[in-house]
Design a protein around this motif. Structure first.
Motif, PDB file in Angstrom:
ATOM      1  N   PRO A   1       0.818  -1.224   0.000  1.00 58.73           N
ATOM      2  CA  PRO A   1       0.000   0.000   0.000  1.00 58.73           C
ATOM      3  C   PRO A   1       0.852   1.276   0.000  1.00 58.73           C
ATOM      4  O   PRO A   1       0.487   2.269  -0.629  1.00 58.73           O
ATOM      5  N   GLN A   2       1.968   1.233   0.710  1.00 60.27           N
ATOM      6  CA  GLN A   2       2.859   2.395   0.729  1.00 60.27           C
ATOM      7  C   GLN A   2       3.413   2.672  -0.671  1.00 60.27           C
ATOM      8  O   GLN A   2       3.421   3.821  -1.139  1.00 60.27           O
ATOM      9  N   LEU A   3       3.849   1.615  -1.372  1.00 59.45           N
ATOM     10  CA  LEU A   3       4.389   1.786  -2.717  1.00 59.45           C
ATOM     11  C   LEU A   3       3.289   2.212  -3.692  1.00 59.45           C
ATOM     12  O   LEU A   3       3.549   2.992  -4.625  1.00 59.45           O
ATOM     13  N   GLU A   4       2.082   1.718  -3.510  1.00 61.86           N
ATOM     14  CA  GLU A   4       0.976   2.133  -4.380  1.00 61.86           C
ATOM     15  C   GLU A   4       0.760   3.642  -4.296  1.00 61.86           C
ATOM     16  O   GLU A   4       0.523   4.297  -5.315  1.00 61.86           O
ATOM     17  N   ARG A   5       0.829   4.189  -3.068  1.00 65.23           N
ATOM     18  CA  ARG A   5       0.669   5.643  -2.916  1.00 65.23           C
ATOM     19  C   ARG A   5       1.822   6.387  -3.588  1.00 65.23           C
ATOM     20  O   ARG A   5       1.619   7.417  -4.235  1.00 65.23           O
ATOM     21  N   ILE A   6       3.049   5.860  -3.434  1.00 71.84           N
ATOM     22  CA  ILE A   6       4.214   6.511  -4.037  1.00 71.84           C
ATOM     23  C   ILE A   6       4.100   6.519  -5.552  1.00 71.84           C
ATOM     24  O   ILE A   6       4.308   7.551  -6.218  1.00 71.84           O
ATOM     25  N   VAL A   7       3.765   5.362  -6.142  1.00 69.28           N
ATOM     26  CA  VAL A   7       3.648   5.264  -7.605  1.00 69.28           C
ATOM     27  C   VAL A   7       2.528   6.162  -8.113  1.00 69.28           C
ATOM     28  O   VAL A   7       2.657   6.801  -9.166  1.00 69.28           O
ATOM     29  N   ARG A   8       1.431   6.230  -7.368  1.00 66.12           N
ATOM     30  CA  ARG A   8       0.313   7.085  -7.787  1.00 66.12           C
ATOM     31  C   ARG A   8       0.747   8.548  -7.829  1.00 66.12           C
ATOM     32  O   ARG A   8       0.419   9.287  -8.771  1.00 66.12           O
ATOM     33  N   ARG A   9       1.497   8.975  -6.815  1.00 62.92           N
ATOM     34  CA  ARG A   9       1.983  10.363  -6.797  1.00 62.92           C
ATOM     35  C   ARG A   9       2.901  10.627  -7.991  1.00 62.92           C
ATOM     36  O   ARG A   9       2.808  11.678  -8.642  1.00 62.92           O
ATOM     37  N   ILE A  10       3.802   9.672  -8.270  1.00 59.72           N
ATOM     38  CA  ILE A  10       4.748   9.866  -9.373  1.00 59.72           C
ATOM     39  C   ILE A  10       4.012   9.877 -10.706  1.00 59.72           C
ATOM     40  O   ILE A  10       4.337  10.666 -11.606  1.00 59.72           O
ATOM     41  N   ALA A  11       3.004   9.005 -10.845  1.00 57.93           N
ATOM     42  CA  ALA A  11       2.261   8.943 -12.105  1.00 57.93           C
ATOM     43  C   ALA A  11       1.542  10.259 -12.382  1.00 57.93           C
ATOM     44  O   ALA A  11       1.532  10.747 -13.526  1.00 57.93           O
ATOM     45  N   VAL A  12       0.956  10.839 -11.346  1.00 56.77           N
ATOM     46  CA  VAL A  12       0.266  12.118 -11.519  1.00 56.77           C
ATOM     47  C   VAL A  12       1.259  13.208 -11.907  1.00 56.77           C
ATOM     48  O   VAL A  12       1.016  14.003 -12.825  1.00 56.77           O
ATOM     49  N   LEU A  13       2.395  13.238 -11.208  1.00 55.97           N
ATOM     50  CA  LEU A  13       3.409  14.261 -11.505  1.00 55.97           C
ATOM     51  C   LEU A  13       3.967  14.095 -12.921  1.00 55.97           C
ATOM     52  O   LEU A  13       4.104  15.075 -13.664  1.00 55.97           O
ATOM     53  N   SER A  14       4.299  12.852 -13.307  1.00 59.15           N
ATOM     54  CA  SER A  14       4.919  12.645 -14.616  1.00 59.15           C
ATOM     55  C   SER A  14       3.939  12.912 -15.750  1.00 59.15           C
ATOM     56  O   SER A  14       4.336  13.421 -16.806  1.00 59.15           O
ATOM     57  N   THR A  15       2.671  12.577 -15.544  1.00 62.17           N
ATOM     58  CA  THR A  15       1.672  12.862 -16.580  1.00 62.17           C
ATOM     59  C   THR A  15       1.567  14.358 -16.836  1.00 62.17           C
ATOM     60  O   THR A  15       1.517  14.812 -17.985  1.00 62.17           O
ATOM     61  N   ASP A  16       1.560  15.130 -15.760  1.00 57.31           N
ATOM     62  CA  ASP A  16       1.496  16.585 -15.905  1.00 57.31           C
ATOM     63  C   ASP A  16       2.777  17.133 -16.531  1.00 57.31           C
ATOM     64  O   ASP A  16       2.736  18.014 -17.399  1.00 57.31           O
ATOM     65  N   ALA A  17       3.926  16.596 -16.101  1.00 55.83           N
ATOM     66  CA  ALA A  17       5.201  17.069 -16.648  1.00 55.83           C
ATOM     67  C   ALA A  17       5.331  16.710 -18.121  1.00 55.83           C
ATOM     68  O   ALA A  17       5.830  17.504 -18.923  1.00 55.83           O
ATOM     69  N   ASP A  18       4.868  15.525 -18.514  1.00 62.54           N
ATOM     70  CA  ASP A  18       4.934  15.121 -19.925  1.00 62.54           C
ATOM     71  C   ASP A  18       4.089  16.039 -20.794  1.00 62.54           C
ATOM     72  O   ASP A  18       4.466  16.364 -21.917  1.00 62.54           O
ATOM     73  N   ALA A  19       2.932  16.425 -20.255  1.00 63.97           N
ATOM     74  CA  ALA A  19       2.038  17.292 -21.035  1.00 63.97           C
ATOM     75  C   ALA A  19       2.604  18.691 -21.176  1.00 63.97           C
ATOM     76  O   ALA A  19       2.460  19.333 -22.230  1.00 63.97           O
ATOM     77  N   LYS A  20       3.255  19.193 -20.126  1.00 64.37           N
ATOM     78  CA  LYS A  20       3.764  20.561 -20.135  1.00 64.37           C
ATOM     79  C   LYS A  20       5.248  20.643 -20.492  1.00 64.37           C
ATOM     80  O   LYS A  20       5.815  21.736 -20.505  1.00 64.37           O
ATOM     81  N   LEU A  21       5.892  19.486 -20.726  1.00 62.20           N
ATOM     82  CA  LEU A  21       7.336  19.433 -21.002  1.00 62.20           C
ATOM     83  C   LEU A  21       8.123  20.120 -19.885  1.00 62.20           C
ATOM     84  O   LEU A  21       9.074  20.879 -20.133  1.00 62.20           O
ATOM     85  N   ASN A  22       7.714  19.855 -18.654  1.00 58.78           N
ATOM     86  CA  ASN A  22       8.286  20.516 -17.485  1.00 58.78           C
ATOM     87  C   ASN A  22       9.392  19.649 -16.882  1.00 58.78           C
ATOM     88  O   ASN A  22       9.138  18.751 -16.084  1.00 58.78           O
ATOM     89  N   GLY A  23      10.608  19.894 -17.284  1.00 53.53           N
ATOM     90  CA  GLY A  23      11.738  19.127 -16.800  1.00 53.53           C
ATOM     91  C   GLY A  23      12.038  19.352 -15.339  1.00 53.53           C
ATOM     92  O   GLY A  23      12.482  18.431 -14.633  1.00 53.53           O
ATOM     93  N   ASP A  24      11.817  20.567 -14.842  1.00 50.96           N
ATOM     94  CA  ASP A  24      12.089  20.845 -13.428  1.00 50.96           C
ATOM     95  C   ASP A  24      11.166  20.038 -12.521  1.00 50.96           C
ATOM     96  O   ASP A  24      11.603  19.494 -11.503  1.00 50.96           O
ATOM     97  N   ALA A  25       9.895  19.953 -12.879  1.00 57.17           N
ATOM     98  CA  ALA A  25       8.961  19.160 -12.078  1.00 57.17           C
ATOM     99  C   ALA A  25       9.315  17.682 -12.154  1.00 57.17           C
ATOM    100  O   ALA A  25       9.233  16.957 -11.161  1.00 57.17           O
ATOM    101  N   LEU A  26       9.738  17.220 -13.334  1.00 50.90           N
ATOM    102  CA  LEU A  26      10.071  15.808 -13.510  1.00 50.90           C
ATOM    103  C   LEU A  26      11.253  15.410 -12.633  1.00 50.90           C
ATOM    104  O   LEU A  26      11.301  14.287 -12.109  1.00 50.90           O
ATOM    105  N   ALA A  27      12.197  16.313 -12.451  1.00 50.48           N
ATOM    106  CA  ALA A  27      13.397  16.006 -11.673  1.00 50.48           C
ATOM    107  C   ALA A  27      13.088  15.739 -10.206  1.00 50.48           C
ATOM    108  O   ALA A  27      13.928  15.183  -9.488  1.00 50.48           O
ATOM    109  N   ALA A  28      11.892  16.096  -9.753  1.00 42.57           N
ATOM    110  CA  ALA A  28      11.519  15.831  -8.363  1.00 42.57           C
ATOM    111  C   ALA A  28      11.229  14.352  -8.121  1.00 42.57           C
ATOM    112  O   ALA A  28      11.201  13.906  -6.978  1.00 42.57           O
ATOM    113  N   ARG A  29      11.020  13.569  -9.207  1.00 39.83           N
ATOM    114  CA  ARG A  29      10.675  12.157  -9.040  1.00 39.83           C
ATOM    115  C   ARG A  29      11.439  11.217  -9.976  1.00 39.83           C
ATOM    116  O   ARG A  29      11.207  10.024  -9.945  1.00 39.83           O
TER     117      ARG A  29
END
Length: 604
Positions: free
Chosen positions: A312-340
């Motif tokens: 369950p702990q890893l599921e929460r971590i992966v969910r957070r990363i998936a949300v962040l990476s989806t947004d970063a991929d759409a906006k081409l935001n390299g700085d946000a991507l570097a956080a994960r």
């Protein structure tokens, strides 16, 4: 005698009903018990130790007040202490052999006096003291002004309490445990009293009926002297007995009418709760919920370090990363991507962002799925850095190849970062691994217990990509099912060389990438190994005055339209292998891969 029996039945019924009701009212024990303490020291954090949480059996209800913002999270005691590092905190624990809690200021001792119970932590720069959102917590809670939540954690788990990491921690902390105040005899007493009341009523009716019958006609008395006949008087009109006493059935009806009242009252009082009746411990709701709540918490195994994360702990971590990476991929935001992201996974995605910024229709890298996790293999570790591997299936499209990621956490206050992200081969069969509740040990890069040490896998495979079956390592790797080799191997390189104009030359090279070799043990004494390779293509003009004109992604990254010097393009390969044990007849199997152009530069 019947009246006596009826009275006795009524008295016993009254006593039983009153006693049953008393058990649920005046004699009822409290439903919970509480222990409280006050944090008097002006500290930013408080830790509720495992001894306080498990001072009494059952689930723990935390009530925390005394700050505008209240935060609480639970996790392994060692993880919480590691996260606190050198931060002073209020240590809340049970006073030995007493039903009291103590709060004592605790400061980390000098390095030579540090307890061996606290996991070793790698040196790190001063990081944020805000505990909200840390990947170490098994569960966290937030409140405004106060916080009340119920958890059910076993021994070895502690709770960290804070405000926002900068202000003093909440001052009032109360722990509450449920107490079994069920009265299993109340129901039988009330129901039994009701039954006795009915029996008494029946005896009373029987006695009344018998009494009426006993007043019937009596036998004739002996005749005396005959008296002279008196004058006849008018015969009075006969009066029916019912006109004097009323209908004979009226008493019976009234008494019978009281029976449903008694029955309804008894049923309402005795049947409204399971606490009124005896029950088996196996069917206890409290026991069931306790078991369910404890499944998320890693249980200690003797002589074996705990797994780095729970599912369950890893599921929460992966969910957070998936949300962040989806947004970063759409906006081409390299700085946000570097956080994960880090290492080869970050390098490939950043290059893709740069290319897509220049070429609008250039394909994006596969999105990171959020769920479900079909395989989770955490490292067995109480120290840092920590590594976790997981396989994620695309829930929206089952035809998409599963994604395998390797995450690394460098320090207790760091976030888990994706170092490798690859798509599994269609024919790849991931070997059996230990359950996520146990985890797997990390394999040293120079381990001789495998067919090939993990630290040598990348170089051996890179040589095969350059030399094909002429490579000394060719026989160690499985050819069947290796689609990556057919895409970038020697045959494909020869095709590129043949297609090049005679005015230019191309050279290929491959080397071990910057990513670390990560190896986690499998059940067959082998290992799942993640490595990286960098492949370079150097194109030069061979005739004087000739130029080389890069196209597509290479042009986007180099910014060069034509050059007489030449272009060097570098590709990053992320590779996931199963390396069998030393002496095994099996070969090293490629499980998954990801490749992308990461740089293109003009030669000096």
């Amino acid at each position: 005698m019947r009246f006596v029996l009826a009275i006795v039945a009524f008295v016993l019924a009254a006593v039983m009903i009153v006693l049953g009701i008393a058990q649920r009212t005046v004699f009822l024990e409290p439903a919970s018990t509480s222990l409280s303490t006050t944090v008097t020291d002006d500290v930013r954090f408080a830790v509720i130790e495992s001894s306080a949480l498990t001072a009494l059996p059952g689930s723990q209800t935390l009530t925390i007040t005394g700050a505008d913002t209240v935060f609480a999270a639970y996790g392994r005691s060692g993880d919480i202490k590691a996260w606190l590092a050198d931060e002073p905190y209020a240590d809340i624990r049970q006073v030995r052999n007493t039903a009291r809690l103590s709060s004592k200021l605790t400061e980390v001792p000098p390095a030579d006096e540090t307890s061996t119970d606290v996991p070793a932590v790698a040196p790190e720069e001063k990081q944020s003291a805000d505990p909200v959102g840390s990947d170490l917590w098994l569960q966290e809670f937030n409140g405004k002004g106060s916080l009340t939540t119920t958890v059910n954690v076993p021994d070895g788990i502690a709770v960290i309490v804070a405000s926002d990491g900068t202000k003093p921690a909440p001052t009032e902390i109360t722990l509450t445990w449920p107490i079994d105040n069920s009265t299993p005899m109340a129901g039988p007493l009330i129901a039994g009293g009701g039954v006795l009341a009915i029996i008494g009523l029946i005896l009373y009716l029987w006695a009344l009926i018998h009494l009426r019958r006993s007043h019937g006609p009596r036998r004739n008395l002996p005749r005396g002297p005959r008296m002279p006949r008196l004058p006849r008087v008018p015969r009075p009109k006969s009066i029916k007995a019912s006109e004097i006493t009323g209908p004979r059935r009226s008493i019976t009806r009234k008494l019978i009418a009281s029976v449903p009242v008694l029955l309804v009252t008894g049923l309402v009082l005795s049947g409204c709760s399971a606490d009124f009746w005896p029950s088996s411990p196996a069917t206890s709701d409290a026991a069931t919920s306790a078991t369910a709540a404890a499944t998320d918490v890693p249980q200690a195994v003797k002589d074996v370090p705990p797994p780095a994360v729970t599912v369950p702990q890893l599921e929460r971590i992966v969910r957070r990363i998936a949300v962040l990476s989806t947004d970063a991929d759409a906006k081409l935001n390299g700085d946000a991507l570097a956080a994960r992201f880090t290492g080869p996974a970050l390098e490939q995605r950043l290059a893709n962002y740069k290319i897509r910024a220049a070429i609008a229709d250039f394909p994006a890298l596969p999105a990171l799925p959020a769920s479900p996790l079909t395989l989770t293999l955490p490292q067995q570790s109480s120290t840092w850095p920590r590594v976790v591997m997981t396989v994620i299936q695309n829930a929206d499209d089952a035809a998409v190849a599963p994604t395998a990621i390797v995450l690394r956490q460098e320090t207790p206050r760091s976030a888990y970062l994706i170092e490798y992200a690859v798509q599994l081969e269609a024919a790849a069969k991931v070997p059996d691994v230990a359950p996520a509740t146990i985890g797997a040990p990390i394999i040293a890069p120079d381990s001789k217990l495998l067919l090939l040490p993990p630290g040598e896998v990348a170089a051996a495979y890179a040589d095969i990509l350059l030399q094909g079956d002429k490579s000394p390592s060719f026989a160690l790797f499985e050819v069947k099912g290796d689609t990556f080799r057919t895409q970038v191997g020697l045959d494909k390189k020869n095709e590129k060389r043949a297609a090049l104009p005679t005015t230019a030359s191309i050279d290929f090279a491959a080397a071990v990438g910057a990513g670390s070799a990560v190896a986690l043990a499998t059940n067959d004494s082998g290992s799942i190994v993640a490595v990286s390779i960098t492949e370079t293509e150097t194109v030069k003009p061979v005739d004087a005055g000739a130029t080389v004109s890069p196209e597509g992604a290479s042009k986007a990254l180099s910014g060069v339209s034509a050059t007489a010097k030449g272009i060097q393009s570098t590709y990053g390969d992320q590779l996931l292998f199963h390396v069998p044990a030393a002496g095994s007849s099996e070969k090293i199997l490629l499980l998954g891969y990801a490749q992308g152009l990461i740089s293109s530069t003009e030669l000096p």
